[in-house]
Design an enzyme around this catalytic site. Structure first.
Site, PDB file in Angstrom:
ATOM      1  N   PHE A  54       0.859  -1.187   0.000  1.00 26.80           N
ATOM      2  CA  PHE A  54       0.000   0.000   0.000  1.00 26.80           C
ATOM      3  C   PHE A  54       0.888   1.227   0.000  1.00 26.80           C
ATOM      4  O   PHE A  54       2.072   1.147   0.359  1.00 26.80           O
ATOM      5  CB  PHE A  54      -0.877   0.001   1.261  1.00 26.80           C
TER       6      PHE A  54
ATOM      7  N   GLN B 114      -7.860  14.559   4.565  1.00 26.56           N
ATOM      8  CA  GLN B 114      -7.294  13.762   3.483  1.00 26.56           C
ATOM      9  C   GLN B 114      -8.257  13.653   2.311  1.00 26.56           C
ATOM     10  O   GLN B 114      -9.383  13.200   2.472  1.00 26.56           O
ATOM     11  CB  GLN B 114      -6.963  12.369   3.996  1.00 26.56           C
TER      12      GLN B 114
ATOM     13  N   HIS C  94      -8.665  11.573  -0.813  1.00 25.43           N
ATOM     14  CA  HIS C  94      -8.140  10.348  -1.401  1.00 25.43           C
ATOM     15  C   HIS C  94      -7.985  10.593  -2.894  1.00 25.43           C
ATOM     16  O   HIS C  94      -8.896  11.127  -3.522  1.00 25.43           O
ATOM     17  CB  HIS C  94      -9.126   9.207  -1.131  1.00 25.43           C
TER      18      HIS C  94
ATOM     19  N   LEU D 249     -15.416   5.754  -3.341  1.00 22.90           N
ATOM     20  CA  LEU D 249     -14.003   5.396  -3.311  1.00 22.90           C
ATOM     21  C   LEU D 249     -13.612   4.255  -4.248  1.00 22.90           C
ATOM     22  O   LEU D 249     -14.312   3.273  -4.399  1.00 22.90           O
ATOM     23  CB  LEU D 249     -13.612   4.985  -1.891  1.00 22.90           C
TER      24      LEU D 249
ATOM     25  N   GLU E 299      -7.232   2.015  -2.810  1.00 26.73           N
ATOM     26  CA  GLU E 299      -5.818   2.134  -3.127  1.00 26.73           C
ATOM     27  C   GLU E 299      -5.227   0.780  -3.510  1.00 26.73           C
ATOM     28  O   GLU E 299      -4.180   0.704  -4.155  1.00 26.73           O
ATOM     29  CB  GLU E 299      -5.098   2.697  -1.900  1.00 26.73           C
TER      30      GLU E 299
ATOM     31  N   ARG F  77      -0.807   9.604  -0.173  1.00 23.14           N
ATOM     32  CA  ARG F  77      -2.038  10.092  -0.805  1.00 23.14           C
ATOM     33  C   ARG F  77      -2.021  11.580  -1.129  1.00 23.14           C
ATOM     34  O   ARG F  77      -2.550  12.002  -2.151  1.00 23.14           O
ATOM     35  CB  ARG F  77      -3.222   9.799   0.118  1.00 23.14           C
TER      36      ARG F  77
ATOM     37  N   HIS G  90     -12.046  12.154   2.178  1.00 26.56           N
ATOM     38  CA  HIS G  90     -11.971  10.779   2.635  1.00 26.56           C
ATOM     39  C   HIS G  90     -11.841  10.638   4.143  1.00 26.56           C
ATOM     40  O   HIS G  90     -12.524   9.843   4.763  1.00 26.56           O
ATOM     41  CB  HIS G  90     -10.753  10.143   1.958  1.00 26.56           C
TER      42      HIS G  90
ATOM     43  N   ARG H  85      -2.481  10.592   6.587  1.00 26.51           N
ATOM     44  CA  ARG H  85      -2.560   9.200   7.033  1.00 26.51           C
ATOM     45  C   ARG H  85      -2.140   8.252   5.921  1.00 26.51           C
ATOM     46  O   ARG H  85      -2.500   8.447   4.768  1.00 26.51           O
ATOM     47  CB  ARG H  85      -3.996   8.868   7.444  1.00 26.51           C
TER      48      ARG H  85
HETATM   49  C1  LIG Z   1     -14.650   3.870   1.296  1.00 28.34           C
HETATM   50  C2  LIG Z   1     -13.626   3.855   2.383  1.00 28.34           C
HETATM   51  C3  LIG Z   1     -12.611   2.914   2.371  1.00 28.34           C
HETATM   52  C4  LIG Z   1     -11.668   2.872   3.386  1.00 28.34           C
HETATM   53  N1  LIG Z   1     -10.678   1.923   3.342  1.00 28.34           N
HETATM   54  C5  LIG Z   1      -9.784   1.848   4.360  1.00 28.34           C
HETATM   55  C6  LIG Z   1      -8.792   0.833   4.382  1.00 28.34           C
HETATM   56  O1  LIG Z   1      -8.717  -0.016   3.501  1.00 28.34           O
HETATM   57  N2  LIG Z   1      -7.931   0.784   5.409  1.00 28.34           N
HETATM   58  C7  LIG Z   1      -7.997   1.687   6.431  1.00 28.34           C
HETATM   59  O2  LIG Z   1      -7.203   1.572   7.337  1.00 28.34           O
HETATM   60  N3  LIG Z   1      -8.921   2.661   6.433  1.00 28.34           N
HETATM   61  C8  LIG Z   1      -9.818   2.767   5.429  1.00 28.34           C
HETATM   62  N4  LIG Z   1     -10.767   3.759   5.441  1.00 28.34           N
HETATM   63  C9  LIG Z   1     -10.881   4.618   6.609  1.00 28.34           C
HETATM   64  C10 LIG Z   1     -11.547   3.867   7.743  1.00 28.34           C
HETATM   65  O3  LIG Z   1     -12.499   2.986   7.221  1.00 28.34           O
HETATM   66  C11 LIG Z   1     -12.266   4.779   8.709  1.00 28.34           C
HETATM   67  O4  LIG Z   1     -11.439   5.807   9.070  1.00 28.34           O
HETATM   68  C12 LIG Z   1     -12.638   4.004   9.949  1.00 28.34           C
HETATM   69  O5  LIG Z   1     -13.418   2.893   9.598  1.00 28.34           O
HETATM   70  C13 LIG Z   1     -13.346   4.831  10.976  1.00 28.34           C
HETATM   71  O6  LIG Z   1     -13.731   3.981  12.032  1.00 28.34           O
HETATM   72  P1  LIG Z   1     -14.342   4.527  13.378  1.00 28.34           P
HETATM   73  O7  LIG Z   1     -14.568   3.359  14.242  1.00 28.34           O
HETATM   74  O8  LIG Z   1     -13.513   5.644  13.879  1.00 28.34           O
HETATM   75  O9  LIG Z   1     -15.708   5.162  12.927  1.00 28.34           O
HETATM   76  P2  LIG Z   1     -16.924   4.568  12.060  1.00 28.34           P
HETATM   77  O10 LIG Z   1     -16.705   3.195  11.605  1.00 28.34           O
HETATM   78  O11 LIG Z   1     -17.254   5.586  11.052  1.00 28.34           O
HETATM   79  O12 LIG Z   1     -18.082   4.532  13.095  1.00 28.34           O
HETATM   80  C14 LIG Z   1     -18.664   5.703  13.584  1.00 28.34           C
HETATM   81  C15 LIG Z   1     -19.794   5.290  14.473  1.00 28.34           C
HETATM   82  O13 LIG Z   1     -20.236   6.417  15.209  1.00 28.34           O
HETATM   83  C16 LIG Z   1     -21.633   6.489  15.166  1.00 28.34           C
HETATM   84  N5  LIG Z   1     -22.027   7.864  15.399  1.00 28.34           N
HETATM   85  C17 LIG Z   1     -21.591   8.989  14.790  1.00 28.34           C
HETATM   86  N6  LIG Z   1     -22.206  10.057  15.311  1.00 28.34           N
HETATM   87  C18 LIG Z   1     -23.043   9.607  16.275  1.00 28.34           C
HETATM   88  C19 LIG Z   1     -23.967  10.214  17.160  1.00 28.34           C
HETATM   89  N7  LIG Z   1     -24.174  11.536  17.176  1.00 28.34           N
HETATM   90  N8  LIG Z   1     -24.672   9.419  17.995  1.00 28.34           N
HETATM   91  C20 LIG Z   1     -24.511   8.078  17.996  1.00 28.34           C
HETATM   92  N9  LIG Z   1     -23.643   7.453  17.179  1.00 28.34           N
HETATM   93  C21 LIG Z   1     -22.927   8.212  16.332  1.00 28.34           C
HETATM   94  C22 LIG Z   1     -21.985   5.949  13.823  1.00 28.34           C
HETATM   95  O14 LIG Z   1     -23.325   5.532  13.789  1.00 28.34           O
HETATM   96  C23 LIG Z   1     -21.009   4.777  13.733  1.00 28.34           C
HETATM   97  O15 LIG Z   1     -21.532   3.682  14.414  1.00 28.34           O
HETATM   98  C24 LIG Z   1     -11.719   3.812   4.420  1.00 28.34           C
HETATM   99  C25 LIG Z   1     -12.743   4.767   4.429  1.00 28.34           C
HETATM  100  C26 LIG Z   1     -13.680   4.805   3.417  1.00 28.34           C
HETATM  101  C27 LIG Z   1     -14.740   5.849   3.437  1.00 28.34           C
END
Ligand SMILES: Cc1cc2nc3c(=O)[nH]c(=O)nc-3n(C[C@H](O)[C@H](O)[C@H](O)COP(=O)(O)OP(=O)(O)OC[C@H]3O[C@@H](n4cnc5c(N)ncnc54)[C@H](O)[C@@H]3O)c2cc1C
Ligand code: SF4
Ligand code: SF4
Ligand code: FES
Lengths: 619, 257
Positions: A124, A238, A240, A254, A257, A313, A379, A414
């Protein structure tokens, strides 16, 4: 007058807001430590953003290339983050990621395998060795399902489609609860908690072209901000490099990558593989400078250097932007990404099944035969809630944060794959430390009714108003404003215009009106999220104006260079005493000299050092 | 670009009606885009679920012209421009509002399934040892995005409402993903027969037809599971064998290839 005593109250030791990879990891750790643990989320369980992650999670397991080591992962992370990362967080992450990934396997995750039967790892951008543990291009799904299935057997209480509105504090200034709203019925509920973990993800819905879902309205930032916590590094957003460009209705979705990790190349309208012209000095000695060398790398030659498509990126996004500006863009204003010429159709379908499917259905394009059209899409937020590296606690006692909504780990940019591993590592640390904090409390604090009713009134006013602004239209104006004035390439005048417009939108927001009843009303939910998005956008724009340099994902055309002097500062935003946003430039702490030495060594020196170390431990 | 006609269900489980809408449809639009457009311009409180807009989260399930589909992966050019497109919620689950259903029953089914338990012998300091060919099958089932479209079409649940006796295809393959995990040593065959209702499936394959992940739910998942139930409970030879030797242990992959 509202009678708070009629509102249902539920008590937990630890309450987690957000059920992505970070929130679920935290919940598993907290309940494993005997805490009564609750987790609220805006969507259904298993639908958080994490489910969309494709490429993989980075951990120096060394299954594919034995030379890998936490020190090299750490060095890559710091260099990718342009040295603005919190040193300790980057260290903890690189050291703990392997064991957390193995634990995920223990809990049932079925990763792709190496020939030796171990977890397979892929290349990556910015990672020296194949480092991303993955499952095809649906790694996030594997992660969230594994955590979810493990968590439900551990007695964690899940509250689905329950939106957290704001945090409650006791007279000592510690957090003591959260006011939430059931999306289904529109009724309110109060959670009492001894400690609270925010794991709400990012705020990418502030831009028009985005890879983020409706949930990404920066709720965690706004809740923390309103509760008096500090936000840090919000100028680092970021973009992407590879989002879909066409058709318009899917613009921004998306393209992983991994397409480049598996050998995909970037071309301009003239058919030139332009990335060779954009290799920054810092990466020159580690990047292939001919197509021939890049091809050898793909074929597995350990002596060949990595192709320039796998630069970080920020570099790739800017390069595409520059090609388009120079009139060499693709048909719909991006670049061409081609894997068809580099890999067999069978390989592509096996390694990138969901990309194949996504283009086939949404763009009627066969990626095993044709090039994709791609361009930058919003992203990820590197910035977020400022936390202590070891405990993940914010400046508000009892308020913790982890995952994308926390700041520090990724600095100015990142690396791909470092987010999923970040969720595992810091989710775990947050769960652990929030449990410790909760254990130090003898009981729950009394809820201050005044605070609670104010939060509820703010929400119901949006419904009860006679007439006012349409929340969807306000959101659209915000997106346009951020896209045009606070986009990938920034300049003072535009940023000032952007802030002016934000001020106007904040005014309009005061009269926002949602039509219809309180039951499952997306218009109302949109309006509630908009408050948070406006706070987030303002913090981004104001920090972007302050940082007069270009570093990582923050690019200022009026200050095009990375400036040494700026390396010493983070920008922090918080709510001032007058209720307005206040920005401060704060000096960064002095890093551990050993970490500085590792990050600044040449790759050869560091690799030799690791070989020596391993010899020592083996004898 | 052309103006097209839609009929969308509005209401809850007790009462509701099909409401007419007209809106402009542009090139490349999917059904979810149309709903968003109507929501922003004409019906701010129209309730739907969605997250990823790319077929990855399984939130946006509904019935389009009576066919169960992910609305984010259904292009408008699949339908004739002059025809009215009808959009209704999934039929098998109670409607909360408009296109949003109460799918909580599914979450309770998942909880009933015993979690994974890996063979300790296969653990090394570099993790568990299993080979790609061993995991292909479990990985196929783990592609499931929990859209519940298969649950929605399965006639045992949809027409006969046997939610109290059959977990449905989604959870049959969840069990299959565990039973066919090369290192899992838990036994779920008795409850498969007694509690999960494996006998109620009569292999109509409607579930497989609607699965957006193209999982071979019946052929690769349910049928092999049914065979395991038969082996265990009805085949006299294996029953006798088990009396003598006990339940046969899984053959674990070798630690060195
Ligand atoms: C298309 C895509 C592909 C990606 N691919 C990769 C990858 O291959 N490798 C990598 O390392 N990263 C990748 N990323 C980045 C990574 O997926 C995210 O940064 C990461 O999943 C975020 O996880 P999190 O647990 O912080 O939040 P999230 O998984 O976004 O969870 C947020 C949670 O908070 C809850 N929430 C938000 N606001 C409130 C509220 N007010 N009240 C109650 N609940 C709330 C939501 O409902 C959800 O349950 C990718 C991102 C995208 C968009
Ligand atoms: S094959 Fe079985 S599970 Fe699938 S729809 Fe038919 S009866 Fe239901
Ligand atoms: S098996 Fe297929 S149809 Fe059923 S829930 Fe999973 S993805 Fe949806
Ligand atoms: S919105 Fe995620 S599958 Fe349709």
């Amino acid at each position: 007058m509202l009678d708070i005593s009629e509102i249902k109250t539920i008590e937990h030791d630890v309450l987690i807001v957000g059920a992505g990879g970070a929130g679920l990891s935290a919940a598993i750790e907290a309940s494993g430590r005997g805490m009564s643990t609750g987790i609220v989320m805006k969507s259904l369980l298993g639908k958080a953003h994490t489910v969309m992650a494709e490429g993989g999670m980075a951990a120096a397991l060394g299954n594919v290339d034995e030379r890998d080591h936490w020190k090299i992962h750490f060095r890559d992370t710091m260099r990718g983050g342009k040295f603005l990362n919190d040193w300790r967080m980057a260290e903890l992450h690189a050291k703990l990621a392997p064991e957390r990934v193995l634990l995920l396997e223990e809990w049932g995750a079925v990763f792709d395998r190496t020939k030796k039967g171990l977890i397979n790892q892929r290349n990556f951008g910015g990672h020296r060795y194949p480092r991303l543990a993955h499952v095809g291009d649906r790694t996030g799904l594997e992660m969230i399902r594994t955590l979810q299935d493990h968590g439900i057997h551990q007695g964690i209480e899940t509250y689905m489609e329950c939106t957290a509105l704001d945090i409650l504090k006791n007279e000592k200034g510690e957090v003591c609860g959260v006011v939430c709203m059931w999306r289904e019925t529109g009724t309110f509920i109060i959670f009492k908690a001894k400690s609270i973990i925010l794991a709400t993800g990012g705020g990418g819905r502030a831009w028009d072209v985005t890879a983020n879902s409706w949930e990404y309205t920066g709720d965690g930032y706004a809740l923390a901000y309103e509760a008096g916590a500090e936000l840090m590094d919000l100028e680092f957003n970021q973009f992407h490099p590879t989002g879909m460009m066409w058709p318009l209705s899917v613009k921004g979705i998306l393209v992983t990558e991994s397409v480049r990790g598996e050998g995909g190349i970037l071309l301009n309208s003239e058919g030139t593989r332009f990335m060779f012209n954009y290799i920054p000095d810092r990466f020159r000695s580690e990047t292939a400078d001919t197509q021939e060398e890049a091809a050898r790398w793909l074929a597995g030659d350990p002596k060949a250097r990595r192709p320039p498509e796998l630069l970080t990126r920020d570099v790739v996004a800017r390069a595409i932007n520059a090609e388009v500006k120079a009139g060499r863009g693709s048909k719909h204003g991006g670049a061409y990404l081609n894997i068809a010429t580099e890999r067999s159709a069978e390989d592509i379908k096996k390694k990138l099944p969901s990309m194949y499917h996504q283009f086939k259905v949404l763009a009627e394009l066969d990626i095993t035969k044709e090039a994709m059209e791609v361009g930058p899409t919003c992203h990820y937020f590197m910035g977020g809630i400022r936390v202590d590296a070891d405990t993940t606690m914010s400046s508000v006692p009892g308020l913790f944060a982890c995952g994308e909504c926390a700041a520090g780990m990724h600095g100015a940019n990142r690396l791909g794959g470092n987010s999923l591993s970040d969720l595992l590592v810091f989710g775990y640390l947050a769960g652990k430390n929030a449990s410790e904090f909760a254990k130090s409390k003898s009981g729950h604090s009394k809820i201050d009714e005044e605070q609670a009713s104010k939060i509820i009134r703010n929400a119901t006013n949006i419904l009860n108003r006679e007439a006012g602004a349409n929340p969807y239209l306000l959101h659209e104006q915000l997106e346009q404003n951020m896209q045009v004035n606070v986009g990938i390439i920034r300049v003072k005048e535009e940023l000032e215009t952007g802030i002016e417009r934000l001020e106007k939108l904040k005014e309009d927001y005061k009269t926002v009106k949602a039509k219809g009843s309180s039951q499952f009303n997306p218009g109302w939910h949109e309006a509630l999220g908009l408050r948070n998005l406006l706070i987030t956008a303002e913090a981004v724009a104001r920090a972007a104006i302050l940082r007069e340099e270009s570093r990582g994902a923050h690019t200022r055309s009026d200050f095009p260079d990375e400036l040494k002097e700026w390396l010493n500062f983070n920008i922090i935003s918080r709510k001032g005493l007058d209720g307005n946003m206040e920005l401060v430039k704060v000096k960064r702490p002095v890093p551990n000299p050993e970490l500085v030495r590792i990050a600044e060594s040449t790759i050869e020196d560091l690799e030799n050092e690791i070989v020596e170390e391993r010899k020592q431990t083996n004898t | 670009m052309a103006t097209r006609k839609f009929q969308i269900y509005r209401g809850d489980n007790e009462k509701g009606e099909m409401v007419n809408f007209e809106t402009e449809v542009m090139e490349g639009m999917v059904v979810l885009d149309v709903i968003h457009k109507i929501q922003a311009e004409q019906a701010n409180d129209l309730a739907i679920r969605w997250n990823c807009k790319a077929g990855k989260c399984g939130s946006c399930s509904m019935e389009i012209n009576g066919k169960p589909k992910l609305s984010c992966m259904t292009r408008m050019n699949e339908y004739k421009p002059d025809e009215t497109t009808t959009i209704t919620p999934m039929k098998t689950f109670p409607v909360i509002k408009d296109l949003v259903c109460d799918v909580s029953w599914n979450y309770t089914q998942n909880k009933r399934i015993k979690p994974v338990k890996l063979a300790p012998e296969s653990k090394t300091e570099k993790g568990y040892v299993m080979y790609q060919k061993d995991v292909d099958r479990a990985q196929e089932f783990r592609k499931c995005i929990e859209c519940y479209l298969c649950q929605n079409v399965c006639h045992v649940l949809r027409d006969h409402d046997k939610k109290d006796s059959f977990v449905g295809p989604r959870f049959m393959i969840r069990v299959a993903s565990l039973e066919m995990h090369p290192l899992d040593i838990e036994d779920r065959i008795p409850e498969l027969k007694n509690d999960f209702g494996s006998g109620l499936c009569n292999i109509t394959k409607c579930c497989t037809d609607v699965c957006p992940e193209h999982i071979h739910i019946t052929d690769n998942g349910i049928i092999p599971l049914k065979e395991r139930v038969i082996d265990r409970f009805y085949d006299p030879v294996t029953i006798l064998g088990r009396k003598i030797f006990g339940v046969r242990k899984k053959k674990l992959p070798p630690l060195n290839p």
